[in-house]
Design an enzyme around this catalytic site. Structure first.
Site, PDB file in Angstrom:
ATOM      1  CE1 TYR A 139      -3.504  -2.650   0.685  1.00  0.00           C
ATOM      2  CE2 TYR A 139      -4.624  -0.641   1.356  1.00  0.00           C
ATOM      3  CZ  TYR A 139      -4.666  -1.971   0.986  1.00  0.00           C
ATOM      4  OH  TYR A 139      -5.878  -2.607   0.916  1.00  0.00           O
ATOM      5  CE  LYS A 186       2.001 -17.837  -3.180  1.00  0.00           C
ATOM      6  NZ  LYS A 186       1.119 -19.029  -3.268  1.00  0.00           N
ATOM      7  CG  ASP A 222      -1.821 -20.492  -1.825  1.00  0.00           C
ATOM      8  OD1 ASP A 222      -1.327 -20.424  -0.674  1.00  0.00           O
ATOM      9  OD2 ASP A 222      -1.258 -21.055  -2.777  1.00  0.00           O
ATOM     10  CG  ASP A 246      -8.149  -4.681   1.940  1.00  0.00           C
ATOM     11  OD1 ASP A 246      -9.075  -4.275   2.658  1.00  0.00           O
ATOM     12  OD2 ASP A 246      -8.148  -4.575   0.695  1.00  0.00           O
ATOM     13  CG  ASP A 250     -13.778  -7.125   2.346  1.00  0.00           C
ATOM     14  OD1 ASP A 250     -13.415  -6.482   3.360  1.00  0.00           O
ATOM     15  OD2 ASP A 250     -14.277  -6.581   1.347  1.00  0.00           O
TER      16      ASP A 250
HETATM   17  C1  IPM Z   1     -10.307  -1.241   4.430  1.00  0.00           C
HETATM   18  C2  IPM Z   1     -10.565  -0.594   3.097  1.00  0.00           C
HETATM   19  C3  IPM Z   1      -9.385   0.301   2.732  1.00  0.00           C
HETATM   20  C4  IPM Z   1      -8.138  -0.554   2.678  1.00  0.00           C
HETATM   21  C5  IPM Z   1      -9.575   1.095   1.422  1.00  0.00           C
HETATM   22  C6  IPM Z   1     -10.823   1.938   1.434  1.00  0.00           C
HETATM   23  C7  IPM Z   1      -8.377   1.929   1.089  1.00  0.00           C
HETATM   24  O1  IPM Z   1     -10.820  -1.536   2.116  1.00  0.00           O
HETATM   25  O2  IPM Z   1     -10.120  -0.521   5.432  1.00  0.00           O
HETATM   26  O3  IPM Z   1     -10.324  -2.477   4.507  1.00  0.00           O
HETATM   27  O4  IPM Z   1      -7.857  -1.190   1.646  1.00  0.00           O
HETATM   28  O5  IPM Z   1      -7.418  -0.587   3.671  1.00  0.00           O
HETATM   29 MN    MN Z   2     -10.956  -3.582   2.855  1.00  0.00          MN
END
Ligand code: IPM
Ligand code: MN
Length: 354
Positions: A139, A186, A222, A246, A250
């Site tokens: 990032y 990884k 993976d 990140d 999710d």
């Molecule tokens: C998160 C979000 C952020 C990230 C984005 C909005 C930059 O997806 O906080 O998980 O990737 O860190």
């Molecule tokens: Mn995110």
């Protein structure tokens, strides 16, 4: 107690969910005689529209002066192809606050087993926390695009010291829980991953740190993504870098049934930040349908860090109760859904009366 809180609602559904968080916080303030002073600041797309940049010096200065930062959401499709993007504001804020340790608890609710895409037997006892490194890695590395726009690169950087500090935090958390740290990387391909493993081994074996009783495992990303579906009950503290963290968070949220449920805290050198892990969900903005629980549970994490244990516990209890009673937004209760504000109303009522 008196606390100054920088409120950065941001874009999309950010303002709506933050609104409910502040109402809940006010209810807590009234009940326990605390004074929460809010300082509204611009960030993201809305900041670009008003000031030309995704985060201004004045927002950063206010954040530095406050006790904590409540952050809503960021992102607006309008800026998809522009050079100045809303997300840059959030990354700059994280870097400036030095909040390298992002904590994302993943917990399941009985009532929601039926909306999880995964069978009940795999998720019944899921209770783990993702420790995501937040201020380094791909990032923040050097990036570039060639003049003719046919080549691009993003560099992933890590140093022993930037790995050590979050690893230490992860081990400390594990000591208080099921005593297990799983590093996701990884290492069969990436040099940075091998440095993570090396560093973790040293910390684990360092007798002065007393982490020997913690079991340390390693998983390739993976494989970890698969295990998160087949065997999520095996995780306790899942430690990983910025990008993998990140993505995995999710995926982990899907186990619980909704991305809208997961809170987070980001701790480090300066002002700590509290934010839901979901994005700005522009399709839902302004419709009063977004789930405010990710943001409200982030408030609970904030209060816990302020040392307000019973206040934090009461918010979590109110949330449990709303879910149990089906007082939930569409993502959690598709048939008999409640609005964002109605969920807030229920929680406030619960807080006042319990
Ligand atoms: C998160 C979000 C952020 C990230 C984005 C909005 C930059 O997806 O906080 O998980 O990737 O860190
Ligand atoms: Mn995110």
């Amino acid at each position: 107690m008196e606390k100054n809180i920088a409120v950065l609602s941001g874009d999309g559904i950010g303002p709506e969910v933050i609104n409910q968080s502040l109402r809940v916080l006010d209810a807590i303030g009234t009940k326990y005689d605390h004074k929460f002073i809010y300082h509204n600041c611009l960030i993201g797309g809305i900041s670009i529209e008003k000031t030309g940049i995704p985060i201004s010096k004045s927002t950063l200065d206010t954040c530095l002066e406050c006790d904590s930062i409540l952050f809503g959401a960021i992102g607006n499709p309008k800026f998809e192809n522009s050079k100045i993007r809303p997300e840059q504001g959030l990354l700059k804020l994280r870097k400036k606050m030095g909040v390298y340790c992002n904590i994302r608890p993943i917990k399941v609710y009985k009532k929601l087993f039926k909306i999880s895409p995964i069978k009940k037997k795999y998720i019944e006892n899921v209770d783990f926390i993702i420790y995501r490194e937040l201020t380094n890695g791909i990032y923040f590395g050097k990036k570039g695009l060639s003049l003719n726009q046919t080549k691009a690169y993003d560099v992933c950087n890590y140093e022993k010291k930037t790995i050590s500090r979050i690893a230490t935090a992860a081990f400390k958390a594990a000591v208080k829980r099921k005593k297990k740290v799983t590093l996701v990387d990884k290492a069969n391909v990436l040099e940075t991953s091998r440095l993570w493993r090396e560093t973790l081994k040293e910390i684990h074996l360092n007798l002065n740190l007393n982490f020997k009783e913690v079991q340390l495992d390693y998983l390739f990303i993976d494989n970890a993504s698969m295990q998160m579906i087949f065997n999520p009950q095996k995780f306790d503290i899942l430690l990983t870098d910025n990008m993998f963290g990140d993505i995995l968070s999710d995926e982990a949220s899907a186990i619980t049934g909704s991305l809208g449920l997961i809170p987070s805290s980001s701790i480090g050198k300066k002002t700590p930040m509290y934010e839901p892990i979901h994005g700005s969900y522009p399709q839902a903005a302004g419709k009063n349908i977004a789930n405010p629980l990710g943001s409200i549970l982030s408030v609970a994490m904030m209060l816990e860090d302020f040392g307000m244990k019973k206040e934090s516990f009461l918010i979590k209890k109110a949330v449990n109760n709303s879910i149990k009673n089906g007082v939930s937004t569409k993502d959690l209760n598709p048939k008999y859904s409640f609005s964002t504000k109605e969920v807030g109303d229920f929680l406030i009522n619960y807080i006042i009366n319990n």
